[in-house]
Write an enzyme that holds these catalytic residues in place. Structure first.
Site, PDB file in Angstrom:
ATOM      1  N   ASP A  71     -15.930  12.041  -2.242  1.00  0.00           N
ATOM      2  CA  ASP A  71     -15.556  10.328  -1.914  1.00  0.00           C
ATOM      3  C   ASP A  71     -16.227  10.461  -0.782  1.00  0.00           C
ATOM      4  O   ASP A  71     -17.474  10.555  -0.880  1.00  0.00           O
ATOM      5  CB  ASP A  71     -13.611  11.166  -2.473  1.00  0.00           C
ATOM      6  N   ASP A  72     -15.442   9.275  -0.358  1.00  0.00           N
ATOM      7  CA  ASP A  72     -15.975   8.388   0.772  1.00  0.00           C
ATOM      8  C   ASP A  72     -16.818   8.960   1.844  1.00  0.00           C
ATOM      9  O   ASP A  72     -16.364  10.907   1.775  1.00  0.00           O
ATOM     10  CB  ASP A  72     -14.811   7.915   1.475  1.00  0.00           C
TER      11      ASP A  72
ATOM     12  N   ASP B 223      -2.625   5.556  -2.832  1.00  0.00           N
ATOM     13  CA  ASP B 223      -3.117   6.291  -2.431  1.00  0.00           C
ATOM     14  C   ASP B 223      -1.628   7.199  -2.163  1.00  0.00           C
ATOM     15  O   ASP B 223      -2.098   8.466  -1.337  1.00  0.00           O
ATOM     16  CB  ASP B 223      -3.283   5.677  -0.799  1.00  0.00           C
TER      17      ASP B 223
ATOM     18  N   CYS C 184     -10.351   1.102  -7.931  1.00  0.00           N
ATOM     19  CA  CYS C 184      -9.686   1.646  -6.962  1.00  0.00           C
ATOM     20  C   CYS C 184      -9.697   0.786  -5.616  1.00  0.00           C
ATOM     21  O   CYS C 184     -10.570  -0.548  -5.759  1.00  0.00           O
ATOM     22  CB  CYS C 184     -10.069   2.723  -6.393  1.00  0.00           C
TER      23      CYS C 184
ATOM     24  N   ASP D 178     -14.513   1.371  -5.258  1.00  0.00           N
ATOM     25  CA  ASP D 178     -13.265   0.900  -4.604  1.00  0.00           C
ATOM     26  C   ASP D 178     -13.095   0.307  -3.282  1.00  0.00           C
ATOM     27  O   ASP D 178     -14.023  -0.336  -3.678  1.00  0.00           O
ATOM     28  CB  ASP D 178     -12.900   2.148  -2.634  1.00  0.00           C
ATOM     29  N   MET D 179     -11.618  -1.061  -3.039  1.00  0.00           N
ATOM     30  CA  MET D 179     -11.765  -1.730  -2.489  1.00  0.00           C
ATOM     31  C   MET D 179     -11.100  -1.570  -0.751  1.00  0.00           C
ATOM     32  O   MET D 179      -9.936  -2.057  -1.875  1.00  0.00           O
ATOM     33  CB  MET D 179     -11.886  -3.134  -3.329  1.00  0.00           C
ATOM     34  N   ASN D 180     -10.804  -1.611  -0.279  1.00  0.00           N
ATOM     35  CA  ASN D 180     -10.050  -1.131   0.954  1.00  0.00           C
ATOM     36  C   ASN D 180     -10.011  -2.748   1.814  1.00  0.00           C
ATOM     37  O   ASN D 180      -9.585  -2.590   2.597  1.00  0.00           O
ATOM     38  CB  ASN D 180     -10.456  -0.023   1.573  1.00  0.00           C
TER      39      ASN D 180
ATOM     40  N   LYS E 126     -15.773   6.566  -9.175  1.00  0.00           N
ATOM     41  CA  LYS E 126     -14.719   5.800  -8.550  1.00  0.00           C
ATOM     42  C   LYS E 126     -15.142   4.302  -7.322  1.00  0.00           C
ATOM     43  O   LYS E 126     -15.899   4.782  -6.088  1.00  0.00           O
ATOM     44  CB  LYS E 126     -14.085   6.709  -6.965  1.00  0.00           C
TER      45      LYS E 126
ATOM     46  N   TRP F 208       0.757  -1.338  -0.286  1.00  0.00           N
ATOM     47  CA  TRP F 208      -0.074   0.441  -0.269  1.00  0.00           C
ATOM     48  C   TRP F 208       0.616   0.889   0.609  1.00  0.00           C
ATOM     49  O   TRP F 208       1.735   1.253   0.887  1.00  0.00           O
ATOM     50  CB  TRP F 208      -0.759   0.080   1.113  1.00  0.00           C
TER      51      TRP F 208
ATOM     52  N   ARG G 272      -9.879  -2.874   8.786  1.00  0.00           N
ATOM     53  CA  ARG G 272     -10.145  -0.933   8.369  1.00  0.00           C
ATOM     54  C   ARG G 272     -11.662  -1.089   8.785  1.00  0.00           C
ATOM     55  O   ARG G 272     -12.327  -0.381   7.897  1.00  0.00           O
ATOM     56  CB  ARG G 272     -10.638  -0.537   7.003  1.00  0.00           C
TER      57      ARG G 272
HETATM   58  C1  GLA Z   1      -8.890   4.152  -0.515  1.00  0.00           C
HETATM   59  C2  GLA Z   1      -9.112   4.904  -1.581  1.00  0.00           C
HETATM   60  C3  GLA Z   1      -8.762   6.514  -1.096  1.00  0.00           C
HETATM   61  C4  GLA Z   1     -10.080   7.342  -0.621  1.00  0.00           C
HETATM   62  C5  GLA Z   1     -10.145   6.734   0.636  1.00  0.00           C
HETATM   63  C6  GLA Z   1     -11.960   6.529   1.172  1.00  0.00           C
HETATM   64  O1  GLA Z   1      -7.851   4.593   0.976  1.00  0.00           O
HETATM   65  O2  GLA Z   1      -7.576   4.373  -1.737  1.00  0.00           O
HETATM   66  O3  GLA Z   1      -8.488   7.555  -2.794  1.00  0.00           O
HETATM   67  O4  GLA Z   1     -11.087   7.359  -1.678  1.00  0.00           O
HETATM   68  O5  GLA Z   1     -10.574   5.226   0.378  1.00  0.00           O
HETATM   69  O6  GLA Z   1     -11.977   6.368   2.438  1.00  0.00           O
END
Ligand code: GLA
Length: 748
Positions: A369-370, A551, A529, A481-483, A479, A201, A446
Site C-alpha cells: 500500500d501507500d 476504510d 478506492c 486511490d483518491m483521497n 489499488k 467516509w 490530507r
Molecule cells: C486511503 C485508503 C486506505 C489506504 C490509505 C493509504 O485512506 O482508503 O485503504 O490505502 O489511503 O494512505
C-alpha cells in the site's frame, strides 16, 4: 427480445424482453412521451388507449383547439424548459439571444443490434451483438438548430435498459449547454418509497428509505467524485412493500464518477419524475458548430420480485455488460494488504516476512500500500513522485516484486495517480499542474492537492511514470486511490467561457488514464478506492472490477456497509478484508470467525500483521482460506439474497445460491447477545422446492426451507450456562456479543 414499432397516427416504440416493457411514443407535439415502464406486457398494435391526456384548467396547452394536450400533465421522456412543463427539465441550451426555451421535435429513428461504446466515457457494452438492441431517436430544434439523439439500449437477458443523450450543434455559432442529464423518466404515480445509499467516509452506502411526497428530493455530488456522501444510484419500490422480495422495484445507477445529480420530483398530480446526470450546477459546456456532446449513460433496472430481484438484475447486468476486465466473471485473488499491518512503517524484510506468511496460509496476492515511493514516510509528501522510496526499499521496487513473486505470490501496488504533495519533485518541476483558482488561497486536505487532469500533458506524464513501474515490477494488481476532493475548481488551460467544463473534463482525464492503462496492461487487476468507498460507482467499475468498499474494516460496521452496497453492486466488486483487533476505526473486538464470516462476502483478503498472530489463529486463517477457495465462485457469482437487514435490528442474514440451486450458503450475524432469545425463524429464498437439502445434520426440502422456514437462532447464545461450564463453549466465537454462523446448504 425486440423493439416493436407501431406505425400508427402516433409512432410507438415497445422495447421488450420477457422481463420488461418500456413503451414510448411520439406525442402530438412531436416530442417523446412515456406510456409505460414495468413488467413485460404483451405487444399489441397500439397502446394509445394507455395514454392519459387530461385537461387541467389553467395548464398551458400547445394547440389552440386542444386543451387536453399540455406538457404540464404529460409523461415526457426528455422534457424541456419553457413550453408548459413546470417540472424540472432534462436539459437546457442557451441561445445566442439569451433565450433558454428549447423545443426539439421528432425527426427519425433507427434500431440496430448491438451498441457502440461511447468514446471517452465508460459505458455498457456487449460482446455479442444479439445481447443488446439499440433504439436511437433523433430530435431537432429548428429554431436553435441543434439535434439530440435519445439512446435506448435494451439488454436481452435482464430486466434492464440503459439510456443517454447526445447533442449536436447544427448552428453556425456556439451554443451554451447548461444542463444535459442522461435521462428523464416520468411515472404516473407516486406510490413509491425512495431508497438512497448515503453516508460519509467510513460510513458509506447506508440505506435511507422514505415515502415520496410532493416536491423534490435531490441527491448530488459537488466534490469532483461521485462521493461517499451519496452514491449515484436511486431505487423506487412499491410503498406498501415491507419485505425485499415482492412487488415492483425500479433502480437507476449512473455510469459516471464525477459530479452528479439525481432528482425525484413528485408534482401536484402525483406523477413522479426521475432524472440523473452530470450535476448541472457545476456544468456549462460550450458546443461549437458541428461539435457533439455525449452524456454519461445510466443503467435502469426493473424487477417485480422486490429489491432482491432488482439487485440480482443490477448484479447480472453489471457483471456482464459493464465490468470489462480480464477478471470479468472470474473469482478474485485472495490478497494480503500491508496497510493496517504496517502503515508507512515497513522495510523490505518486514514485507517479505508478511509475504512468506501470507503464502503459507494460502493468500494469492501481496499488495504493498501507500509509502513505497518518493520520500514518503508519512502523508505529508511525495505524491506524484512515482519511483522507489530507496530509504525503505534500497534494492528498488522491481527487486521487491521479484522476491514476492519468487515466494509464489502475485504482486500489487498502491497508487494515487490524481494527487500531488507540495513536498514533491513533481511540484518543484510543475507547480502549475495543481488545481487552484488565481488569487485565491487553496483549501487543504490530507496535506495534498489535486492534479489538473483536464490537462492532457499531466495525464500523459502520470501514465508514463506508472507504466515504467508496472513494467519493472510485472505488476498484477493496482489499488488506485483518491483521497481528496476538489476545491477551487479551475484550470489554467481552459478559457473563461470554458470553466464550466472543468469538472467533467477532469473526470474525462481520469477515464483517459484508466483507458490507457487498462489497454496497455490488460492483465492488471484494478481496485478503485477513494478513502475507501468514496467513488464506488459504475464508471469506475468499467475499468476496475472491484472497489475498496470502506476504510472502516470493523466487521459489525461492515454489515451495514456491505448490505447497502449489495443493493446495486455485485458481491465480486466489494473489497472486503479481515483486519486486526481492536479494530483500528472503532476499537471493537470481534472474533476472527466473525471477521471472516463478514469479509467472505466480497473479494476477501487480509489487512493485518499475520506474522504476529498465534498458531491457533494461523491455523484458523488457513482453514478459512481453504473454505473460501472452495466456495468463492458461489459467493462472488451466485444469486445473492438479503434476508434480514442490519439497519432494522440486532441481526443480519443473507444467502447466496448457486445457479443450479444445488448449493447455497446462509450467513447469520447477531450483533449483541440476548439472554434466552426468542426464535428467529426465517424463510430462505431461491432454493428448488423439490430438492432435498442437507444443513449440518438435518435434511429439509427446499419448499420447507422457503415456506416453513429455518431457525437461525444460535441456540446456546445466552442460554449456555450449562454448556459453558461443561467446557463445550470456551471462546467468545459462539457465545457473547458479535456471533455469526455460516450454514452450508447442499442438495443431496
Ligand atoms: C486511503 C485508503 C486506505 C489506504 C490509505 C493509504 O485512506 O482508503 O485503504 O490505502 O489511503 O494512505
Amino acid at each position: 427480445m425486440s423493439i416493436f414499432v407501431n406505425n400508427n397516427k402516433n409512432l410507438e416504440f415497445h422495447l421488450t424482453n420477457n422481463k420488461i416493457s418500456y413503451i414510448i411514443t411520439v406525442l402530438k407535439n412531436n416530442q417523446i412521451g412515456n406510456i409505460y415502464f414495468g413488467k413485460a406486457i404483451k405487444h399489441r398494435e397500439s397502446f394509445d388507449h394507455l395514454m392519459i391526456n387530461r385537461c387541467c384548467v389553467l395548464a398551458p396547452y400547445n394547440f389552440e383547439d386542444d386543451m387536453d394536450f399540455s406538457l404540464e400533465t404529460t409523461r415526457c421522456e426528455y422534457p424541456v424548459f419553457g413550453k408548459g412543463d413546470y417540472r424540472k427539465e432534462a436539459f437546457n441550451i442557451k441561445d445566442e439571444n439569451g433565450s433558454t426555451v428549447n423545443y426539439p421535435t421528432f425527426v427519425s429513428y433507427s434500431i440496430y443490434k448491438g451498441k457502440e461504446e461511447y468514446s471517452k466515457l465508460p459505458s455498457t457494452y456487449c460482446e455479442n451483438e444479439e445481447d443488446i438492441t439499440t433504439l436511437e431517436i433523433l430530435l431537432e430544434d429548428k429554431v436553435q438548430k441543434y439535434q439530440i439523439i435519445l439512446k435506448y439500449h435494451l439488454f436481452e437477458n435482464y430486466g434492464s435498459i440503459s439510456r443517454s443523450s447526445k447533442f449536436i450543434n447544427l448552428s453556425k455559432h456556439k451554443l451554451e449547454l447548461n444542463k444535459a442529464l442522461s435521462f428523464n423518466l416520468d411515472f404516473d404515480s407516486n406510490n413509491f418509497n425512495l431508497l438512497t445509499l448515503d453516508g460519509a467516509w467510513t460510513r458509506e452506502r447506508h440505506i435511507n428509505e422514505r415515502a415520496l411526497l410532493p416536491g423534490i428530493i435531490q441527491i448530488e455530488s459537488l466534490r469532483g467524485a461521485s462521493s461517499a456522501n451519496h452514491n449515484p444510484s436511486l431505487i423506487l419500490k412499491d410503498k406498501n412493500t415491507l419485505d425485499e422480495n415482492t412487488n415492483d422495484a425500479y433502480g437507476f445507477s449512473l455510469i459516471y464518477s464525477g459530479n452528479f445529480e439525481a432528482n425525484v420530483q413528485v408534482d401536484t398530480y402525483n406523477t413522479t419524475r426521475v432524472q440523473m446526470g452530470i450535476n448541472s450546477s457545476t456544468f456549462k459546456w460550450i458546443l461549437s458548430p458541428n461539435e457533439t456532446f455525449q452524456t454519461p449513460e445510466a443503467l435502469i433496472c426493473f424487477s417485480n420480485n422486490g429489491i432482491n430481484g432488482l439487485s440480482n438484475t443490477f448484479h447480472r447486468t453489471i457483471e456482464n455488460h459493464i465490468i470489462k476486465s480480464k477478471y470479468k466473471n472470474k473469482v478474485r485473488p485472495i490478497l494480503l494488504n500491508n496497510w493496517e499491518a504496517t502503515y508507512f512503517n515497513f522495510t523490505e524484510d518486514k514485507l517479505l516476512q508478511l509475504a512468506s506468511k501470507a503464502k503459507e496460509v494460502g493468500v494469492e496476492l501481496f499488495v504493498l500500500d501507500d509509502g513505497w515511493f518518493g520520500e514518503r514516510n508519512d502523508d505529508t509528501s511525495s505524491l506524484g513522485d512515482w519511483y522507489t522510496n530507496t530509504s525503505k526499499l534500497p534494492n528498488g521496487i522491481g527487486e521487491l516484486a521479484k522476491k514476492i513473486k519468487d515466494i509464489g505470490l502475485k504482486f500489487g501496488l498502491w497508487f494515487e495517480p490524481e494527487m500531488i504533495n507540495i513536498k514533491s519533485k513533481l511540484y518543484k518541476e510543475n507547480p502549475n499542474w495543481v488545481i487552484s483558482t488565481p488569487n485565491r488561497e487553496s483549501c487543504f486536505g490530507r496535506n495534498q492537492f489535486v492534479l489538473d487532469f483536464t490537462n492532457d500533458e499531466v495525464v500523459e506524464y502520470i501514465y508514463s511514470k506508472m507504466s515504467i513501474i508496472i513494467s519493472d515490477t510485472k505488476l498484477d494488481y493496482i489499488k488506485w486511490d483518491m483521497n481528496r476532493n476538489i476545491t477551487e475548481p479551475f484550470s489554467n488551460l481552459l478559457s473563461k467561457d470554458q470553466q464550466g467544463e472543468f469538472f467533467h473534463r477532469y473526470i474525462l482525464g481520469v477515464y483517459k488514464l484508466y483507458e490507457k492503462l487498462t489497454k496497455e496492461f490488460p492483465n492488471v487487476l484494478f481496485e478503485s478506492c477513494a478513502s475507501g468507498g468514496g467513488r464506488f460507482d459504475l464508471g469506475m467499475m468499467y475499468y476496475a472490477p472491484q472497489a475498496w468498499c470502506s476504510d472502516d474494516t470493523d466487521a459489525i460496521e461492515r454489515l451495514k456497509i456491505q448490505y447497502g452496497t449489495s443493493l446495486v453492486y455485485p458481491i465480486s466488486t466489494i473489497g472486503s478484508h479481515v483486519s486486526a483487533i481492536p479494530n483500528h476505526q472503532v476499537g471493537r473486538n470481534t472474533s476472527l470467525k466473525f471477521r471472516s464470516d463478514v469479509a467472505y462476502f466480497g473479494t476477501f483478503g487480509y489487512e493485518l500483521d499475520i506474522t504476529t498472530m498465534s498458531n491457533e489463529e494461523i491455523e484458523k486463517i488457513k482453514d478459512d482460506i481453504k473454505f473460501f477457495k472452495e466456495y468463492r465462485e458461489l459467493i462472488q457469482f451466485g444469486d445473492f439474497v438479503r434476508l434480514e437487514s442490519p439497519f432494522k435490528g440486532n441481526t443480519c442474514s443473507w444467502m447466496v445460491i448457486s445457479k443450479d440451486k444445488k448449493t447455497a450458503i446462509l450467513a447469520y450475524y447477531k450483533i449483541l447477545a440476548t439472554a434466552n432469545p426468542p426464535l428467529n425463524k426465517i424463510k430462505l429464498k431461491g432454493l428448488d422446492n423439490n430438492l432435498l437439502y442437507k444443513i449440518e445434520n438435518n435434511h429439509f426440502y427446499g419448499d420447507e426451507l422457503m415456506n416453513v422456514g429455518f431457525n437461525l437462532e444460535i441456540p446456546f447464545n445466552g442460554t449456555a450456562r450449562s454448556e459453558y461450564y461443561k467446557g463445550k463453549i470456551t471462546t467468545g466465537t459462539d457465545f457473547g456479543d458479535f456471533t455469526s454462523q455460516l450454514y452450508i446448504i447442499k442438495a443431496e
